[in-house]
Write an enzyme that holds these catalytic residues in place. Structure first.
Site, PDB file in Angstrom:
ATOM      1  N   GLY A   1       2.974  -3.088   8.213  1.00 45.11           N
ATOM      2  CA  GLY A   1       3.153  -3.796   9.489  1.00 45.11           C
ATOM      3  C   GLY A   1       4.573  -4.312   9.612  1.00 45.11           C
ATOM      4  O   GLY A   1       5.157  -4.815   8.636  1.00 45.11           O
TER       5      GLY A   1
ATOM      6  N   THR B   1       0.820  -1.221   0.000  1.00 44.01           N
ATOM      7  CA  THR B   1       0.000   0.000   0.000  1.00 44.01           C
ATOM      8  C   THR B   1       0.849   1.265   0.000  1.00 44.01           C
ATOM      9  O   THR B   1       1.899   1.318   0.646  1.00 44.01           O
ATOM     10  CB  THR B   1      -0.890   0.004   1.262  1.00 44.01           C
ATOM     11  OG1 THR B   1      -1.608  -1.221   1.284  1.00 44.01           O
ATOM     12  CG2 THR B   1      -1.851   1.179   1.277  1.00 44.01           C
TER      13      THR B   1
ATOM     14  N   ARG C   1     -25.588 -13.140  35.112  1.00 51.10           N
ATOM     15  CA  ARG C   1     -26.070 -11.813  35.480  1.00 51.10           C
ATOM     16  C   ARG C   1     -27.591 -11.778  35.524  1.00 51.10           C
ATOM     17  O   ARG C   1     -28.255 -12.236  34.593  1.00 51.10           O
ATOM     18  CB  ARG C   1     -25.561 -10.833  34.417  1.00 51.10           C
ATOM     19  CG  ARG C   1     -26.109  -9.444  34.508  1.00 51.10           C
ATOM     20  CD  ARG C   1     -25.346  -8.632  35.493  1.00 51.10           C
ATOM     21  NE  ARG C   1     -25.744  -7.237  35.484  1.00 51.10           N
ATOM     22  CZ  ARG C   1     -25.442  -6.420  36.462  1.00 51.10           C
ATOM     23  NH1 ARG C   1     -24.780  -6.846  37.516  1.00 51.10           N
ATOM     24  NH2 ARG C   1     -25.815  -5.163  36.407  1.00 51.10           N
TER      25      ARG C   1
ATOM     26  N   ASP D   1     -10.160  -4.140   0.892  1.00 46.78           N
ATOM     27  CA  ASP D   1     -11.311  -3.471   1.501  1.00 46.78           C
ATOM     28  C   ASP D   1     -12.596  -4.222   1.125  1.00 46.78           C
ATOM     29  O   ASP D   1     -12.788  -4.614  -0.032  1.00 46.78           O
ATOM     30  CB  ASP D   1     -11.368  -2.035   0.970  1.00 46.78           C
ATOM     31  CG  ASP D   1     -12.640  -1.350   1.409  1.00 46.78           C
ATOM     32  OD1 ASP D   1     -12.642  -0.818   2.528  1.00 46.78           O
ATOM     33  OD2 ASP D   1     -13.622  -1.376   0.653  1.00 46.78           O
TER      34      ASP D   1
ATOM     35  N   SER E   1      -6.557   0.670  -2.191  1.00 45.59           N
ATOM     36  CA  SER E   1      -7.314  -0.411  -2.826  1.00 45.59           C
ATOM     37  C   SER E   1      -6.845  -0.638  -4.268  1.00 45.59           C
ATOM     38  O   SER E   1      -6.803  -1.772  -4.739  1.00 45.59           O
ATOM     39  CB  SER E   1      -8.804  -0.077  -2.824  1.00 45.59           C
ATOM     40  OG  SER E   1      -9.235   0.066  -1.492  1.00 45.59           O
TER      41      SER E   1
ATOM     42  N   GLY F   1     -22.099  -2.149  31.054  1.00 45.32           N
ATOM     43  CA  GLY F   1     -20.881  -1.430  31.421  1.00 45.32           C
ATOM     44  C   GLY F   1     -19.670  -2.338  31.509  1.00 45.32           C
ATOM     45  O   GLY F   1     -18.550  -1.942  31.185  1.00 45.32           O
TER      46      GLY F   1
ATOM     47  N   THR G   1     -10.852  -3.667   6.272  1.00 47.72           N
ATOM     48  CA  THR G   1     -10.119  -2.829   5.312  1.00 47.72           C
ATOM     49  C   THR G   1      -8.866  -3.492   4.769  1.00 47.72           C
ATOM     50  O   THR G   1      -8.629  -3.469   3.566  1.00 47.72           O
ATOM     51  CB  THR G   1      -9.734  -1.488   5.986  1.00 47.72           C
ATOM     52  OG1 THR G   1     -10.938  -0.850   6.413  1.00 47.72           O
ATOM     53  CG2 THR G   1      -8.989  -0.575   5.038  1.00 47.72           C
TER      54      THR G   1
ATOM     55  N   GLU H   1      -6.054  -6.491   3.766  1.00 44.36           N
ATOM     56  CA  GLU H   1      -6.194  -7.703   2.926  1.00 44.36           C
ATOM     57  C   GLU H   1      -7.359  -7.533   1.959  1.00 44.36           C
ATOM     58  O   GLU H   1      -8.084  -8.476   1.672  1.00 44.36           O
ATOM     59  CB  GLU H   1      -6.393  -8.953   3.792  1.00 44.36           C
ATOM     60  CG  GLU H   1      -5.134  -9.458   4.460  1.00 44.36           C
ATOM     61  CD  GLU H   1      -4.173 -10.186   3.535  1.00 44.36           C
ATOM     62  OE1 GLU H   1      -4.540 -10.480   2.393  1.00 44.36           O
ATOM     63  OE2 GLU H   1      -3.034 -10.412   3.967  1.00 44.36           O
TER      64      GLU H   1
HETATM   65  C1  LIG Z   1      -3.431  -1.286  10.651  1.00 53.85           C
HETATM   66  C2  LIG Z   1      -3.186  -1.456   9.195  1.00 53.85           C
HETATM   67  C3  LIG Z   1      -2.260  -2.393   8.772  1.00 53.85           C
HETATM   68  C4  LIG Z   1      -1.959  -2.522   7.425  1.00 53.85           C
HETATM   69  N1  LIG Z   1      -0.953  -3.366   7.036  1.00 53.85           N
HETATM   70  C5  LIG Z   1      -0.513  -3.317   5.740  1.00 53.85           C
HETATM   71  C6  LIG Z   1       0.655  -4.023   5.361  1.00 53.85           C
HETATM   72  O1  LIG Z   1       1.305  -4.678   6.174  1.00 53.85           O
HETATM   73  N2  LIG Z   1       1.043  -3.941   4.073  1.00 53.85           N
HETATM   74  C7  LIG Z   1       0.349  -3.233   3.144  1.00 53.85           C
HETATM   75  O2  LIG Z   1       0.756  -3.206   1.989  1.00 53.85           O
HETATM   76  N3  LIG Z   1      -0.776  -2.557   3.475  1.00 53.85           N
HETATM   77  C8  LIG Z   1      -1.214  -2.578   4.754  1.00 53.85           C
HETATM   78  N4  LIG Z   1      -2.336  -1.865   5.121  1.00 53.85           N
HETATM   79  C9  LIG Z   1      -3.037  -1.088   4.128  1.00 53.85           C
HETATM   80  C10 LIG Z   1      -4.403  -1.638   3.759  1.00 53.85           C
HETATM   81  O3  LIG Z   1      -4.279  -2.785   3.003  1.00 53.85           O
HETATM   82  C11 LIG Z   1      -5.138  -0.509   3.032  1.00 53.85           C
HETATM   83  O4  LIG Z   1      -5.518   0.406   4.028  1.00 53.85           O
HETATM   84  C12 LIG Z   1      -6.329  -0.996   2.248  1.00 53.85           C
HETATM   85  O5  LIG Z   1      -5.907  -1.681   1.124  1.00 53.85           O
HETATM   86  C13 LIG Z   1      -7.249   0.173   1.824  1.00 53.85           C
HETATM   87  O6  LIG Z   1      -6.555   1.185   1.205  1.00 53.85           O
HETATM   88  P1  LIG Z   1      -6.765   2.705   1.663  1.00 53.85           P
HETATM   89  O7  LIG Z   1      -6.527   2.759   3.121  1.00 53.85           O
HETATM   90  O8  LIG Z   1      -5.911   3.535   0.803  1.00 53.85           O
HETATM   91  O9  LIG Z   1      -8.281   2.992   1.419  1.00 53.85           O
HETATM   92  P2  LIG Z   1      -8.948   3.484   0.048  1.00 53.85           P
HETATM   93  O10 LIG Z   1      -8.577   2.554  -1.040  1.00 53.85           O
HETATM   94  O11 LIG Z   1      -8.691   4.923  -0.130  1.00 53.85           O
HETATM   95  O12 LIG Z   1     -10.464   3.262   0.403  1.00 53.85           O
HETATM   96  C14 LIG Z   1     -11.192   4.199   1.191  1.00 53.85           C
HETATM   97  C15 LIG Z   1     -12.686   3.901   1.095  1.00 53.85           C
HETATM   98  O13 LIG Z   1     -13.094   4.046  -0.259  1.00 53.85           O
HETATM   99  C16 LIG Z   1     -13.794   2.917  -0.700  1.00 53.85           C
HETATM  100  N5  LIG Z   1     -13.422   2.589  -2.078  1.00 53.85           N
HETATM  101  C17 LIG Z   1     -12.197   2.578  -2.650  1.00 53.85           C
HETATM  102  N6  LIG Z   1     -12.274   2.166  -3.914  1.00 53.85           N
HETATM  103  C18 LIG Z   1     -13.570   1.904  -4.181  1.00 53.85           C
HETATM  104  C19 LIG Z   1     -14.280   1.436  -5.295  1.00 53.85           C
HETATM  105  N7  LIG Z   1     -13.696   1.102  -6.441  1.00 53.85           N
HETATM  106  N8  LIG Z   1     -15.614   1.270  -5.185  1.00 53.85           N
HETATM  107  C20 LIG Z   1     -16.242   1.571  -4.042  1.00 53.85           C
HETATM  108  N9  LIG Z   1     -15.625   2.014  -2.943  1.00 53.85           N
HETATM  109  C21 LIG Z   1     -14.298   2.171  -3.005  1.00 53.85           C
HETATM  110  C22 LIG Z   1     -13.349   1.778   0.207  1.00 53.85           C
HETATM  111  O14 LIG Z   1     -14.419   0.869   0.383  1.00 53.85           O
HETATM  112  C23 LIG Z   1     -13.041   2.484   1.512  1.00 53.85           C
HETATM  113  O15 LIG Z   1     -14.180   2.508   2.319  1.00 53.85           O
HETATM  114  C24 LIG Z   1      -2.656  -1.740   6.476  1.00 53.85           C
HETATM  115  C25 LIG Z   1      -3.609  -0.829   6.903  1.00 53.85           C
HETATM  116  C26 LIG Z   1      -3.850  -0.655   8.240  1.00 53.85           C
HETATM  117  C27 LIG Z   1      -4.788   0.419   8.659  1.00 53.85           C
END
Ligand SMILES: Cc1cc2nc3c(=O)[nH]c(=O)nc-3n(C[C@H](O)[C@H](O)[C@H](O)COP(=O)(O)OP(=O)(O)OC[C@H]3O[C@@H](n4cnc5c(N)ncnc54)[C@H](O)[C@@H]3O)c2cc1C
Length: 754
Positions: free
Chosen positions: A311, A272, A443, A552, A278, A527, A548, A550
């Site tokens: 991560g 990412t 409870r 979204d 995504s 609570g 989100t 692996e």
């Molecule tokens: C705690 C954590 C650990 C992570 N670990 C890793 C890791 O180890 N390695 C790694 O590579 N990544 C990692 N990630 C990244 C994670 O895989 C991404 O956050 C995820 O792929 C979503 O990308 P984004 O956050 O840019 O969201 P976006 O892609 O910007 O999405 C934001 C919103 O828009 C919506 N959206 C986007 N595109 C569309 C579409 N075509 N149609 C409809 N809705 C859409 C989505 O549903 C979502 O609700 C991690 C993220 C977090 C928060």
């Protein structure tokens, strides 16, 4: 009036009549149930039947005097109501008769009234001035046996893993300082690697047992120790190690896999970017091949093109970096390259910048960070080259010529991780459900003034309805994910496209379910659910992001739906599309022809509990949604709208299809599993859980089924009532069902669950 006025057979019905008349609210269908039972009761003489039926007249209900005499008769018997009996009312009636007459046999017709009207002790126990034996659970089902069923062929591996989790290193405590938390989780990961668990899914030559199915189980079980542990473990061995194993070739395996499995080489999976999440295909990091030096140069070109949320970024020595591979000036698409990040002294190497992502909503034991690359050079051998390589002459070569197909093939190999995330979410839901149900079985809140003791939370129908379908879902999803992992690991089926589509949908519905379940459990504990010590709060924060990462969920659902349509996709732009539509519509109308008024109004128990009805309803929804999407897309394409735009116009429809398809798949996987069960008693329990899952699923979408005319209003109401009754019927077994998840005592640290 005394008992002499009644035969033993009539007397047996008196507690039932007393209860059903006590609320004066007998509906037509309830009267029907009782009348049918009386008609079918071969132990009753015709005079008995006449007498009983005379008491069923709503226009002329039993007089108060008669009603009071029934009550006296019951009280004078001195019989105790035993709430934890499987059919407490039937057993109670039998004992009342035995007090006045000779022993009488168990009456199946009374049992059928008790089940079909969903009469449960907390509805009527206040009516009787009798001592009540309160017991929180039935011992009919052994939690150990249920756990054994769920563990299946992995029992040995799981049991030894659960024993390993009893080591003090896994004792849970509140950890709020992220540095201390991360260091502790790292120690836990290293501890597990030392016991061979890191390499579990790798081939034997690299210290493993090739057991990806077992790996998924231990991944879920780890959630019970701590969510950060699962995720850090998954990043190190599943994502980083998995990318080497699945995208690399023998030279990479030989060089890195052993050390990775032992956690001696710590790595991260850098896909990412801040600007692209995504849409992985759109990432901007470049990996440019330099023919002269035979190196690949990794570079972050723009402000938002850094890797983010990665991560293990703070602890890693190496990253598996996803970047656009440019060879001889041509972009060959996204590939993964191994890039060293730090030296032995854990100092960053030249050209690498890493920043901590800081505190998060949950998973604060995982070190997520941002990474920038400034013209970082690595040998060309670091390209994970299973699906695309740089030849000795400096040219790019791949057996998969189509770049799109190549990209999806590479990502497809990582689907195992997606199954594991769903499993971890499920593990979180199981833990929260166990806490909430154990709490509700102890409870007490409120009572009727005649009773000394307050009622158990678990005896409130609302509490049963909130938690029991969630327990049923946990069972259905457990079996479904087992099946998905077995299919993913089945080497005789190299084409994984179908599993990918299925997992995309299932990961979405299961991680959403997990979040909903955890929230419901938090509220169900009041609570106490909000206190960190009871573990639900951390689960909420940890499992939240599973929707989100692996993939979204909203994006994955579209992938799943497109997979369902893919058989027809090739036809979208051709004349042949209308043939496909014809086929679909004929299949639909075949099915629709069975939906006659008799079917839409059918409300009897046999029909509503029949898996054939459930499968029909769930298949019908998927089919109907597929057909209407295809029709809409065809309409847009006919108007000259490009297919990307056409798909956008049906986007919400696609997501509905993705969910419907996944729910159908889960239910079918579950009933296929139940068909293989040999013990009739446990098979019946699992079938009941399946029925609850299916009816609950139909009930949630009742508005759609009603819109489509698939069910009538009466049937919709009957389904709702059945769901409530099934929850009541499962009430005595809830304790065994949550114990059946197999969460060891040493991990169940929530005080309210103990
Ligand atoms: C705690 C954590 C650990 C992570 N670990 C890793 C890791 O180890 N390695 C790694 O590579 N990544 C990692 N990630 C990244 C994670 O895989 C991404 O956050 C995820 O792929 C979503 O990308 P984004 O956050 O840019 O969201 P976006 O892609 O910007 O999405 C934001 C919103 O828009 C919506 N959206 C986007 N595109 C569309 C579409 N075509 N149609 C409809 N809705 C859409 C989505 O549903 C979502 O609700 C991690 C993220 C977090 C928060």
């Amino acid at each position: 009036m005394t008992k002499e006025n009644y035969t033993a057979q009539v007397l047996q019905y008196i507690p039932v009549f007393y209860i059903i008349w006590s609320d004066d609210l007998l509906s037509a269908s309830e009267i029907n149930v009782v009348e049918n039972a009386i008609s079918n009761d071969v132990t009753l003489s015709s005079n008995d039947k006449k007498q009983l039926k005379a008491w069923m007249n709503v226009k002329n209900p039993p007089k108060n005097e008669l009603f009071k005499s029934w009550k006296q008769l019951i009280i004078n018997s001195g019989v105790k109501l035993v709430e934890h009996e499987t059919y407490p009312l039937t057993a109670f009636s039998q004992k009342v008769v035995s007090h006045y007459h000779k022993d009488i046999s168990y009456n199946d017709q009374i049992k059928s009234i008790e089940i079909n009207l969903g009469i449960q002790p907390n509805h009527y126990s206040h009516l009787f001035d009798v001592h009540i034996d309160l017991e929180k659970k039935s011992s009919q089902y052994s939690a150990k046996t249920i756990d054994t069923i769920l563990k299946g062929k992995h029992a040995k591996a799981i049991d030894s893993f659960r024993a390993v989790l009893s080591d003090p290193i896994f004792s849970w405590e509140v950890r709020r300082n992220k540095e201390e938390f991360r260091n502790h989780v790292l120690k836990q990961v290293e501890f597990l690697a030392g016991k061979g668990y890191g390499a579990m899914a790798y081939p034997e030559a690299y210290g493993g047992t090739n057991d990806m199915e077992g790996y998924a189980y231990i991944f879920e079980n780890m959630m019970w120790a701590d969510g950060s542990l699962s995720i850090k473990f998954g990043v190190q061995f599943g994502l980083f190690g998995g990318s080497i194993q699945k995208l690399g070739t023998k030279k990479h395996h030989d060089k890195y896999l052993n050390d990775t499995g032992k956690a001696e080489l710590l790595g991260c999976f850098a896909m990412t970017e801040t600007g692209h999440g995504s849409n992985v295909r759109g990432i901007k990091t470049t990996a440019t091949y330099n023919k002269d030096s035979e190196t690949i140069v990794i570079h972050t070109p723009g402000k938002n093109d850094n890797k983010e949320y990665i991560g293990n970024a703070i602890h890693s020595k190496m990253a598996s970096v996803f970047a656009q591979l440019i060879v001889n000036g041509k972009n060959e698409g996204v590939h993964a390259i191994l890039v060293p990040l730090r030296n032995e002294a854990h100092e960053l190497l030249p050209g690498i910048t890493v920043e901590d992502n800081g505190y998060k909503l949950g998973l604060n034991g995982v070190d997520n960070g941002k990474i920038w690359f400034n013209q970082v050079e690595v040998p060309k051998e670091n390209l994970l080259n299973k699906y695309g390589t740089i030849l000795a002459n400096g040219d790019y070569y791949s057996e998969i010529k189509n770049p799109n197909k190549r990209f999806f093939t590479m990502l497809g190999t990582l689907v195992g991780g997606r199954i594991c995330v769903a499993r971890a979410g499920l593990g979180g839901a199981k833990f929260a459900l166990t806490v909430a149900i154990k709490h509700a079985l102890k409870r007490r809140q409120f009572n009727d003034s005649v009773k000394i003791q307050e009622d158990l939370l678990m005896d409130y129908p609302s509490h049963q309805l909130r938690l029991t379908p969630l327990v049923a879902c946990a069972y259905v999803y457990h079996i479904t994910l087992d099946k998905m992992m077995a299919l993913y690991c089945d080497e005789s089926q190299p084409d994984k496209r179908q599993v990918e589509t299925q997992v995309a949908g299932l990961k979405s519905i299961i991680t959403w379910y997990a979040n909903d379940a955890i929230q419901e459990c938090r509220e169900a504990c009041g609570g106490k659910g909000y206190l960190l010590e009871n573990r639900i709060a951390d689960l909420k924060g940890d499992v939240d992001i599973f929707t989100t990462f692996e993939g979204d969920n909203n994006v994955l659902l579209q992938l799943a739906a497109k997979g369902v349509l893919s058989d027809f996709k090739a036809e979208f732009n051709s004349a042949g599309f209308s043939t496909v539509l014809k086929l679909l519509s004929s299949q639909l109308s075949d099915k629709l022809s069975t939906i006659n008024p008799l079917y839409t109004n059918k409300t009897d128990k046999d029909h509503l509990y029949n898996p054939k009805f459930h499968v029909h309803a769930l298949e019908h929804r998927t089919r109907r949604l597929t057909y209407t999407i295809a029709m809409r897309i065809r309409g847009y394409i006919k108007k000259g709208i490009p297919s990307y735009q056409a798909f956008l116009k049906v986007q919400t429809h696609l997501m509905t299809l993705g969910k419907a398809y996944s729910a159908e798949l889960a239910y079918k996987s579950f009933i296929a599993h139940n068909d293989t069960m040999t013990d009739p008693e446990y098979k019946a329990l699992f079938e009941k859980l399946g029925t609850l899952y299916a009816l609950h699923e139909i009930r949630k979408d009742a508005s759609w089924y009603l819109e489509q005319g698939y069910i009538s209003g009466t049937k919709s109401k009957a389904i709702r009532q059945r769901v409530e009754r099934l929850c009541t019927e499962l009430r005595p077994h809830l304790n065994s069902l949550v114990d059946g998840f197999g969460i060891p005592d040493h991990l169940m640290t929530a005080p309210i669950a103990n």
